[in-house]
Design a protein around this motif. Structure first.
Motif, PDB file in Angstrom:
ATOM      1  N   SER A  88      -1.187  10.239  -6.650  1.00 19.68           N
ATOM      2  CA  SER A  88      -2.006   9.528  -5.661  1.00 19.68           C
ATOM      3  C   SER A  88      -2.168  10.374  -4.412  1.00 19.68           C
ATOM      4  O   SER A  88      -1.203  10.934  -3.890  1.00 19.68           O
ATOM      5  N   PHE A  89      -3.418  10.456  -3.936  1.00 19.69           N
ATOM      6  CA  PHE A  89      -3.764  11.193  -2.722  1.00 19.69           C
ATOM      7  C   PHE A  89      -4.510  10.232  -1.806  1.00 19.69           C
ATOM      8  O   PHE A  89      -5.626   9.811  -2.122  1.00 19.69           O
ATOM      9  N   LEU A  90      -3.906   9.876  -0.687  1.00 19.75           N
ATOM     10  CA  LEU A  90      -4.472   8.867   0.204  1.00 19.75           C
ATOM     11  C   LEU A  90      -5.158   9.507   1.400  1.00 19.75           C
ATOM     12  O   LEU A  90      -4.531  10.234   2.182  1.00 19.75           O
ATOM     13  N   PHE A  91      -6.460   9.235   1.557  1.00 24.09           N
ATOM     14  CA  PHE A  91      -7.215   9.715   2.717  1.00 24.09           C
ATOM     15  C   PHE A  91      -6.873   8.898   3.957  1.00 24.09           C
ATOM     16  O   PHE A  91      -6.744   7.672   3.901  1.00 24.09           O
ATOM     17  N   VAL A  92      -6.778   9.596   5.092  1.00 24.54           N
ATOM     18  CA  VAL A  92      -6.613   8.962   6.400  1.00 24.54           C
ATOM     19  C   VAL A  92      -7.510   9.705   7.385  1.00 24.54           C
ATOM     20  O   VAL A  92      -7.468  10.943   7.442  1.00 24.54           O
ATOM     21  N   GLU A 125       1.287   3.676 -10.728  1.00 20.33           N
ATOM     22  CA  GLU A 125       1.756   3.066 -11.976  1.00 20.33           C
ATOM     23  C   GLU A 125       0.908   3.519 -13.158  1.00 20.33           C
ATOM     24  O   GLU A 125       1.436   3.774 -14.251  1.00 20.33           O
ATOM     25  N   ALA A 126      -0.396   3.633 -12.959  1.00 22.05           N
ATOM     26  CA  ALA A 126      -1.283   4.004 -14.060  1.00 22.05           C
ATOM     27  C   ALA A 126      -1.023   5.418 -14.555  1.00 22.05           C
ATOM     28  O   ALA A 126      -1.156   5.703 -15.753  1.00 22.05           O
ATOM     29  N   PHE A 127      -0.660   6.316 -13.647  1.00 23.21           N
ATOM     30  CA  PHE A 127      -0.437   7.707 -14.032  1.00 23.21           C
ATOM     31  C   PHE A 127       1.026   8.010 -14.342  1.00 23.21           C
ATOM     32  O   PHE A 127       1.355   9.158 -14.656  1.00 23.21           O
ATOM     33  N   SER A 128       1.884   7.016 -14.264  1.00 21.35           N
ATOM     34  CA  SER A 128       3.300   7.220 -14.555  1.00 21.35           C
ATOM     35  C   SER A 128       3.641   6.596 -15.902  1.00 21.35           C
ATOM     36  O   SER A 128       3.160   5.498 -16.216  1.00 21.35           O
ATOM     37  N   PRO A 129       4.462   7.256 -16.714  1.00 22.72           N
ATOM     38  CA  PRO A 129       4.866   6.668 -18.000  1.00 22.72           C
ATOM     39  C   PRO A 129       5.642   5.375 -17.784  1.00 22.72           C
ATOM     40  O   PRO A 129       6.437   5.264 -16.848  1.00 22.72           O
ATOM     41  N   SER A 130       5.414   4.403 -18.654  1.00 20.39           N
ATOM     42  CA  SER A 130       6.174   3.155 -18.590  1.00 20.39           C
ATOM     43  C   SER A 130       7.578   3.381 -19.124  1.00 20.39           C
ATOM     44  O   SER A 130       7.880   4.421 -19.726  1.00 20.39           O
ATOM     45  N   ALA A 131       8.440   2.399 -18.925  1.00 17.65           N
ATOM     46  CA  ALA A 131       9.806   2.497 -19.448  1.00 17.65           C
ATOM     47  C   ALA A 131       9.791   2.651 -20.962  1.00 17.65           C
ATOM     48  O   ALA A 131      10.591   3.404 -21.544  1.00 17.65           O
ATOM     49  N   LYS A 135      -5.567  10.582  -8.682  1.00 12.15           N
ATOM     50  CA  LYS A 135      -6.775   9.935  -8.173  1.00 12.15           C
ATOM     51  C   LYS A 135      -6.728   9.896  -6.652  1.00 12.15           C
ATOM     52  O   LYS A 135      -5.658   9.710  -6.055  1.00 12.15           O
ATOM     53  N   LEU A 136      -7.890  10.053  -6.051  1.00 11.44           N
ATOM     54  CA  LEU A 136      -8.027   9.905  -4.605  1.00 11.44           C
ATOM     55  C   LEU A 136      -8.078   8.422  -4.248  1.00 11.44           C
ATOM     56  O   LEU A 136      -8.715   7.634  -4.941  1.00 11.44           O
ATOM     57  N   CYS A 137      -7.417   8.058  -3.159  1.00 11.91           N
ATOM     58  CA  CYS A 137      -7.389   6.673  -2.675  1.00 11.91           C
ATOM     59  C   CYS A 137      -7.930   6.628  -1.254  1.00 11.91           C
ATOM     60  O   CYS A 137      -7.756   7.576  -0.478  1.00 11.91           O
ATOM     61  N   ILE A 138      -8.548   5.506  -0.907  1.00 15.24           N
ATOM     62  CA  ILE A 138      -9.072   5.341   0.452  1.00 15.24           C
ATOM     63  C   ILE A 138      -8.428   4.170   1.178  1.00 15.24           C
ATOM     64  O   ILE A 138      -8.797   3.889   2.323  1.00 15.24           O
ATOM     65  N   HIS A 139      -7.473   3.501   0.532  1.00 11.42           N
ATOM     66  CA  HIS A 139      -6.772   2.389   1.174  1.00 11.42           C
ATOM     67  C   HIS A 139      -5.351   2.329   0.632  1.00 11.42           C
ATOM     68  O   HIS A 139      -5.141   2.527  -0.578  1.00 11.42           O
ATOM     69  N   PRO A 140      -4.366   2.050   1.494  1.00  9.96           N
ATOM     70  CA  PRO A 140      -2.979   1.978   1.010  1.00  9.96           C
ATOM     71  C   PRO A 140      -2.779   0.973  -0.119  1.00  9.96           C
ATOM     72  O   PRO A 140      -1.884   1.152  -0.955  1.00  9.96           O
ATOM     73  N   ALA A 141      -3.613  -0.082  -0.164  1.00 13.24           N
ATOM     74  CA  ALA A 141      -3.466  -1.095  -1.203  1.00 13.24           C
ATOM     75  C   ALA A 141      -3.763  -0.542  -2.597  1.00 13.24           C
ATOM     76  O   ALA A 141      -3.396  -1.165  -3.597  1.00 13.24           O
ATOM     77  N   ALA A 187       2.114   6.745  -1.263  1.00  9.74           N
ATOM     78  CA  ALA A 187       1.234   7.807  -1.754  1.00  9.74           C
ATOM     79  C   ALA A 187       2.037   9.095  -1.906  1.00  9.74           C
ATOM     80  O   ALA A 187       2.814   9.456  -1.024  1.00  9.74           O
ATOM     81  N   HIS A 188       1.816   9.763  -3.008  1.00  7.05           N
ATOM     82  CA  HIS A 188       2.535  11.017  -3.240  1.00  7.05           C
ATOM     83  C   HIS A 188       2.090  12.097  -2.265  1.00  7.05           C
ATOM     84  O   HIS A 188       2.900  12.921  -1.835  1.00  7.05           O
ATOM     85  N   CYS A 189       0.796  12.115  -1.934  1.00  9.19           N
ATOM     86  CA  CYS A 189       0.267  13.045  -0.938  1.00  9.19           C
ATOM     87  C   CYS A 189      -0.694  12.308  -0.011  1.00  9.19           C
ATOM     88  O   CYS A 189      -1.340  11.336  -0.419  1.00  9.19           O
ATOM     89  N   VAL A 190      -0.771  12.783   1.215  1.00 11.47           N
ATOM     90  CA  VAL A 190      -1.678  12.220   2.215  1.00 11.47           C
ATOM     91  C   VAL A 190      -2.684  13.302   2.603  1.00 11.47           C
ATOM     92  O   VAL A 190      -2.320  14.475   2.763  1.00 11.47           O
ATOM     93  N   ILE A 191      -3.954  12.907   2.731  1.00 10.59           N
ATOM     94  CA  ILE A 191      -5.012  13.830   3.142  1.00 10.59           C
ATOM     95  C   ILE A 191      -5.536  13.385   4.496  1.00 10.59           C
ATOM     96  O   ILE A 191      -6.172  12.327   4.614  1.00 10.59           O
ATOM     97  N   LEU A 192      -5.255  14.159   5.524  1.00 10.63           N
ATOM     98  CA  LEU A 192      -5.772  13.879   6.860  1.00 10.63           C
ATOM     99  C   LEU A 192      -7.170  14.465   6.933  1.00 10.63           C
ATOM    100  O   LEU A 192      -7.358  15.679   6.808  1.00 10.63           O
ATOM    101  N   ASP A 193      -8.152  13.596   7.127  1.00  8.50           N
ATOM    102  CA  ASP A 193      -9.551  13.952   6.897  1.00  8.50           C
ATOM    103  C   ASP A 193     -10.285  14.299   8.181  1.00  8.50           C
ATOM    104  O   ASP A 193     -10.493  13.443   9.043  1.00  8.50           O
ATOM    105  N   LEU A 194     -10.694  15.568   8.300  1.00  9.42           N
ATOM    106  CA  LEU A 194     -11.525  16.010   9.417  1.00  9.42           C
ATOM    107  C   LEU A 194     -13.011  15.993   9.057  1.00  9.42           C
ATOM    108  O   LEU A 194     -13.852  16.215   9.926  1.00  9.42           O
ATOM    109  N   GLU A 195     -13.334  15.700   7.791  1.00 14.83           N
ATOM    110  CA  GLU A 195     -14.722  15.814   7.358  1.00 14.83           C
ATOM    111  C   GLU A 195     -15.447  14.472   7.397  1.00 14.83           C
ATOM    112  O   GLU A 195     -15.791  13.970   8.472  1.00 14.83           O
TER     113      GLU A 195
END
Length: 280
Positions: free
Chosen positions: A10-14, A230-236, A217-223, A30-38
């Motif tokens: 997960s990559f969350l834009f801020v 969860e979708a990109f992580s293997p289940s138990a 996947k890129l995300c635009i909201h913390p929700a 979020a695994h990574c955060v993207i601080l957006d200047l664009e």
């Protein structure tokens, strides 16, 4: 390679113009955060946003910096050079690197890498036909650690009007996954889901991305973050299956065998090994 960027799902834009949101983004899961200047910053606020970012980044911990990217303004804009000068100082402090929008040439990417220094990791956004045409060159450029798909700008560039399933972009998504594989990069990052309150749309988009072979996947909201993780992580159950396959293969020294009534051969063993790697 920054392992945080390479392994993130997960990559969350801020917006870089909203420094009061930085801490919340870093704590969102979020695994990574993207601080957006664009795109997230209006033209008349870009200089101020860059200055605020330069003041705030030194306050990040080393661990936070290692999972933070800054989306710079594109090559050819009046803000590009100043963005690079500011970021070069921050990379020296531990910032992971830059997301590069409108990526269309390896030479432009190399220039960004040279400006930021050899420790900077680059995530080029493929957002145009020109970028797609050069996708293998982009993937093979030094310092590039993953590709990302800017599917909304791509549609705009070609005048496309995609339906909800975006079948019109099937060949483009395949091209990014294939280019990443040829270059030995981690699986690419798919674009955003703009309907922030639509959980079903997010799930469908994420399942489509995973089905194509995207790894994030890129995300635009913390929700959106938790569902993407969860979708990109293997289940138990996936992890338990993979553990049994690997243990069975080790006991039989890699020979094919039967488990739960199904044949387990080398491709299945490799899938199980990848599952365990993704599970950490």
């Amino acid at each position: 390679m920054s392992q945080a960027v390479a392994r993130a799902a997960s990559f969350l834009f801020v917006p870089a113009s909203r420094p009061e949101r930085f801490e919340k983004a870093l704590e969102s899961g979020a695994h990574c955060v993207i601080l957006d200047l664009e795109d997230a910053v209006p033209p008349d606020q870009k200089a101020q946003a860059r200055e605020q970012l330069a003041q705030r980044l030194p306050g990040f911990t080393r661990a936070q910096l290692a999972r933070t990217l800054v989306r710079i303004n594109a090559d050819g804009t009046s803000w590009h050079a100043e963005d690079l000068r500011m970021l070069a100082r921050c990379v020296g402090q531990g910032l992971a690197g830059a997301m590069v929008p409108k990526a269309e040439s390896a030479s432009a990417l190399r220039s960004v890498g040279m400006a930021l220094g050899p420790d900077a990791k680059l995530v080029p956004l493929v957002e145009s036909l020109a970028g797609l045409d050069e996708v293998d060159s982009l993937a093979g450029t030094p310092q590039v650690c993953r590709l990302a798909f800017g599917h909304l700008d791509f549609q705009l560039d070609l005048g496309m009007r995609c339906g909800p399933a975006e079948t019109e972009l099937t060949s483009v998504r395949f091209a990014l996954v294939a280019a990443s594989r040829r270059a030995g990069l981690p699986s690419p990052i798919d674009g955003v889901t703009v309907a922030t309150g639509d959980a079903e749309r997010l799930q469908a988009d994420t399942e489509r991305a995973r089905g194509f072979g995207f790894g994030a996947k890129l995300c635009i909201h913390p929700a959106q973050v938790r569902a993407v993780n969860e979708a990109f992580s293997p289940s138990a159950a996936d992890v338990e299956w993979a553990r049994r396959v690997v243990e069975g293969a080790q006991a039989r020294q890699g020979e094919a065998f039967s488990m739960d009534g199904k044949m387990v051969d080398l491709p299945v063993i490799r899938l199980a090994q990848q599952t365990l790697q993704r599970a950490g």
